[in-house]
Motif scaffolding. Structure first.
Motif, PDB file in Angstrom:
ATOM      1  N   MET A  91     -32.027  16.402  17.855  1.00 58.78           N
ATOM      2  CA  MET A  91     -32.968  15.066  17.995  1.00 58.78           C
ATOM      3  C   MET A  91     -33.779  15.040  16.748  1.00 58.78           C
ATOM      4  N   PHE A  92     -34.276  13.595  16.428  1.00 59.05           N
ATOM      5  CA  PHE A  92     -34.925  13.372  15.441  1.00 59.05           C
ATOM      6  C   PHE A  92     -36.392  12.532  15.709  1.00 59.05           C
TER       7      PHE A  92
ATOM      8  N   GLU B 185     -34.730  18.085  11.720  1.00 57.24           N
ATOM      9  CA  GLU B 185     -34.905  19.445  11.532  1.00 57.24           C
ATOM     10  C   GLU B 185     -33.766  19.860  10.712  1.00 57.24           C
ATOM     11  N   GLU B 186     -34.184  20.841   9.824  1.00 56.84           N
ATOM     12  CA  GLU B 186     -33.119  21.269   8.867  1.00 56.84           C
ATOM     13  C   GLU B 186     -32.011  21.993   9.510  1.00 56.84           C
TER      14      GLU B 186
ATOM     15  N   TYR C  82     -29.159  16.515   9.433  1.00 49.88           N
ATOM     16  CA  TYR C  82     -30.067  16.949   8.304  1.00 49.88           C
ATOM     17  C   TYR C  82     -29.449  16.540   6.859  1.00 49.88           C
ATOM     18  N   HIS C  83     -30.147  15.873   6.211  1.00 47.16           N
ATOM     19  CA  HIS C  83     -29.913  15.658   4.452  1.00 47.16           C
ATOM     20  C   HIS C  83     -30.850  15.886   3.757  1.00 47.16           C
TER      21      HIS C  83
END
Length: 101
Positions: free
Chosen positions: A1-2, A33-34, A39-40
């Motif tokens: 999730m973001f 989240e990393e 994730y980028h």
């Protein structure tokens, strides 16, 4: 999730009057989240095309982009993410309409 950290909304023009309803482009800045596969290091944005046509309001297209380069990220949203983004779009498109009138 973001998490959505910032956004912009712009009503799209249809100079030929071909499309029904009103279309909006939303650019969403995301915090990811990393350990998430989305994730980028340069950041992630989400470009959404949202349509309002009578009672119908929906996302018709979206794409993840690397924030700095704008390059396409080939990922799809999960059902809960899609619903959350759809609610976000519905709320903020309505806000933008009210402020421009």
């Amino acid at each position: 999730m973001f998490n959505i950290t910032e956004y912009s909304v712009e009503k799209m023009k249809d100079p030929f009057g071909i499309l029904t309803g009103e279309r909006y482009e939303l650019l969403l800045g995301l915090e990811v989240e990393e350990d998430d596969e989305l994730y980028h290091e340069e950041g992630v944005s989400l470009r959404v095309i949202y349509v309002k046509d009578g009672d119908r309001q929906e996302i018709v297209k979206y794409e993840f982009q690397a924030t700095t380069s704008g390059s396409y990220i080939d990922m799809e949203m999960e059902e809960d993410e899609l619903e959350a983004v759809s609610q976000f779009c519905r709320l903020h498109v309505s806000e933008s309409e009210g402020s421009s009138e």
